[in-house]
Design a protein around this motif. Structure first.
Motif, PDB file in Angstrom:
ATOM      1  N   GLY A   1     -28.277  32.402  36.181  1.00  0.00           N
ATOM      2  CA  GLY A   1     -29.585  31.764  36.267  1.00  0.00           C
ATOM      3  C   GLY A   1     -29.900  31.272  37.663  1.00  0.00           C
ATOM      4  N   ASN A   2     -31.181  31.079  37.927  1.00  0.00           N
ATOM      5  CA  ASN A   2     -31.612  30.672  39.263  1.00  0.00           C
ATOM      6  C   ASN A   2     -31.354  29.189  39.498  1.00  0.00           C
ATOM      7  OD1 ASN A   2     -33.773  30.685  37.200  1.00  0.00           O
ATOM      8  ND2 ASN A   2     -34.981  29.631  38.776  1.00  0.00           N
ATOM      9  N   VAL A   3     -30.858  28.886  40.690  1.00  0.00           N
ATOM     10  CA  VAL A   3     -30.669  27.490  41.095  1.00  0.00           C
ATOM     11  C   VAL A   3     -31.833  27.017  41.958  1.00  0.00           C
ATOM     12  CG1 VAL A   3     -28.159  27.645  40.974  1.00  0.00           C
ATOM     13  CG2 VAL A   3     -29.311  28.088  43.157  1.00  0.00           C
ATOM     14  N   ARG A   4     -32.756  27.916  42.280  1.00  0.00           N
ATOM     15  CA  ARG A   4     -33.965  27.567  43.037  1.00  0.00           C
ATOM     16  C   ARG A   4     -35.134  28.337  42.453  1.00  0.00           C
ATOM     17  NH1 ARG A   4     -30.331  29.535  46.210  1.00  0.00           N
ATOM     18  NH2 ARG A   4     -30.179  27.543  47.311  1.00  0.00           N
ATOM     19  N   ASP A   5     -36.331  27.850  42.710  1.00  0.00           N
ATOM     20  CA  ASP A   5     -37.525  28.444  42.128  1.00  0.00           C
ATOM     21  C   ASP A   5     -38.124  29.557  42.975  1.00  0.00           C
ATOM     22  OD1 ASP A   5     -37.392  26.654  39.976  1.00  0.00           O
ATOM     23  OD2 ASP A   5     -38.459  25.120  41.131  1.00  0.00           O
ATOM     24  N   ARG A   6     -37.764  29.619  44.259  1.00  0.00           N
ATOM     25  CA  ARG A   6     -38.247  30.652  45.148  1.00  0.00           C
ATOM     26  C   ARG A   6     -37.258  30.804  46.291  1.00  0.00           C
ATOM     27  NH1 ARG A   6     -43.385  28.006  48.421  1.00  0.00           N
ATOM     28  NH2 ARG A   6     -42.358  26.068  49.050  1.00  0.00           N
ATOM     29  N   VAL A   7     -37.377  31.888  47.035  1.00  0.00           N
ATOM     30  CA  VAL A   7     -36.401  32.243  48.066  1.00  0.00           C
ATOM     31  C   VAL A   7     -37.087  32.229  49.428  1.00  0.00           C
ATOM     32  CG1 VAL A   7     -34.915  34.095  48.945  1.00  0.00           C
ATOM     33  CG2 VAL A   7     -35.001  33.616  46.481  1.00  0.00           C
TER      34      VAL A   7
END
Length: 379
Positions: free
Chosen positions: A111-117
């Motif tokens: 799962g993602n630990v941030r909402d955007r890169v």
């Protein structure tokens, strides 16, 4: 589900060749990957054909098992071309696994630990300060970029006194800082052109007063002790790693405390599977990851999923593409970031196979620098 076919497509992105790989399965689900073009591009398709026979008939969702098998079936560790091929296979397997599960790959990775890169734009040259201002302001307006990467060289490295180049670079960065918005960040990529480490220290000192985002690969990667000494003598963030191939090489670099930021390439090291191992080792050494990514839209998609899940991720390299007709819906920067696509399984990018029918290969090779005495130098 089992693997039934592997296909390769020699294409290009702008002025660089790019090799795409498609893996097909018995369930009609296919996955895509992108191989790094180290130079002998036409050596990759037959290598991939050979590797296909090692995974034919296997369940493509057993990514870890299959990548281990490809690495271990070789008597000696794979080199640059072998790992480029394995990387593309790894990408395609993860794509299939995501599509089979109905999930984006980043969800399979925990799962993602941030909402955007966050991304930075690779400019790669050293435009005049006024031109750099215009270019960066336009990129900021169009895509929201606030971070950029330039070259530190305003003249030939070998045709003048080194001290002149160093002073010119310092003055150049100072001028850029003076006229560009204060929140803009600038990294400098020295492209491993400096042979003598003390010169790399001098160049770092010239840009240090103006707060570079990082100072990338001033010297060659092979001799790790030189990196340890270099890092001990510079006061700017030191970055390297695009020319290293596996977790063991990165472990040597990190154990020697040779870098502040590592830059592994997900198309070079063996794919997502190896990239995660490398990043975990870096995390244990308090080192961040800024992936090397001068590649195409597919490699960028792969990187976005990795970056979304990696706690010690710093920033991703990305340059807007002009010509990549096979990428129907590439990720495009918004406010200096790449947005995740939670509603799309796999990599979240569609490949137009009709565009791949016509081979769109372009030949490219690195130019060799010649010194005034006729000797060659690192380009």
């Amino acid at each position: 589900m089992h693997i039934t076919a592997l296909k390769t497509y020699m294409q290009r992105v702008d002025d660089r060749p790019r090799l795409l790989v498609k893996i097909e399965t018995s369930e009609g689900i296919s996955g895509w990957g992108e191989a790094y073009n180290h130079g002998p591009d036409w050596a990759l398709p037959p290598m991939l054909d050979y590797l296909f026979h090692q995974i034919e008939g296997e369940d493509p969702r057993r990514v870890e098992y299959l990548i281990l098998k490809l690495n271990q079936q070789a008597r000696f560790p794979p080199g640059a071309l072998g790992l480029a091929a394995i990387s593309a296979i790894d990408h395609a397997l993860w794509d299939i696994a995501g599509k089979a599960a109905g999930l984006p790959v980043y969800m399979l990775l925990g799962g993602n630990v941030r909402d955007r890169v966050r991304i930075y734009c690779g400019v790669y040259t050293a435009p005049d300060p006024e031109a750099a201002l215009d270019q960066t302001l336009q990129l900021n307006q169009d895509f929201g970029y606030t971070a950029f990467k330039l070259s530190p060289y305003r003249r030939d490295l070998h045709n003048s006194r080194w001290g002149e180049l160093v002073k010119e670079t310092g003055d150049y960065f100072g001028k850029i800082r003076e006229i560009t918005p204060s929140h803009f960040e600038f990294a400098f990529d020295a492209h491993a052109k400096i042979y003598e480490p003390y010169q790399a220290v001098q160049l770092a000192a010239a840009i240090a007063p103006y707060d570079p985002l990082f100072y990338e690969e001033p010297i060659r990667p092979e001799h790790i002790p030189a990196w340890a000494e270099l890092k001990s003598k510079v006061t700017v963030p030191l970055a390297t790693g695009e020319s290293l191939y596996n977790r063991f090489e990165f472990l040597a670099l990190l154990t020697a405390r040779g870098a502040d930021i590592i830059q592994p390439d997900i198309c070079v090291v063996g794919g997502v599977t190896e990239m995660r191992r490398i990043a975990a080792i870096a995390e244990a050494h308090y080192v961040t990851v800024a992936p090397h990514n001068p590649m195409g839209p597919l490699a960028t998609a792969v990187n976005i999923h990795f970056c979304a899940t990696q706690p010690n991720f710093k920033i991703l390299e990305y340059k807007p593409h002009v010509h990549a007709p096979w990428a129907l819906d590439p990720y495009v920067p918004v406010d200096g970031h790449m947005q995740l696509r939670p509603d799309r399984p796999g990599w979240g990018i569609e490949i137009d196979e009709k565009a791949l029918i016509t081979e769109d290969y372009i030949h490219w090779e690195r130019k060799i620098t010649k010194k005034p005495d006729g000797a060659t130098a690192y380009p």
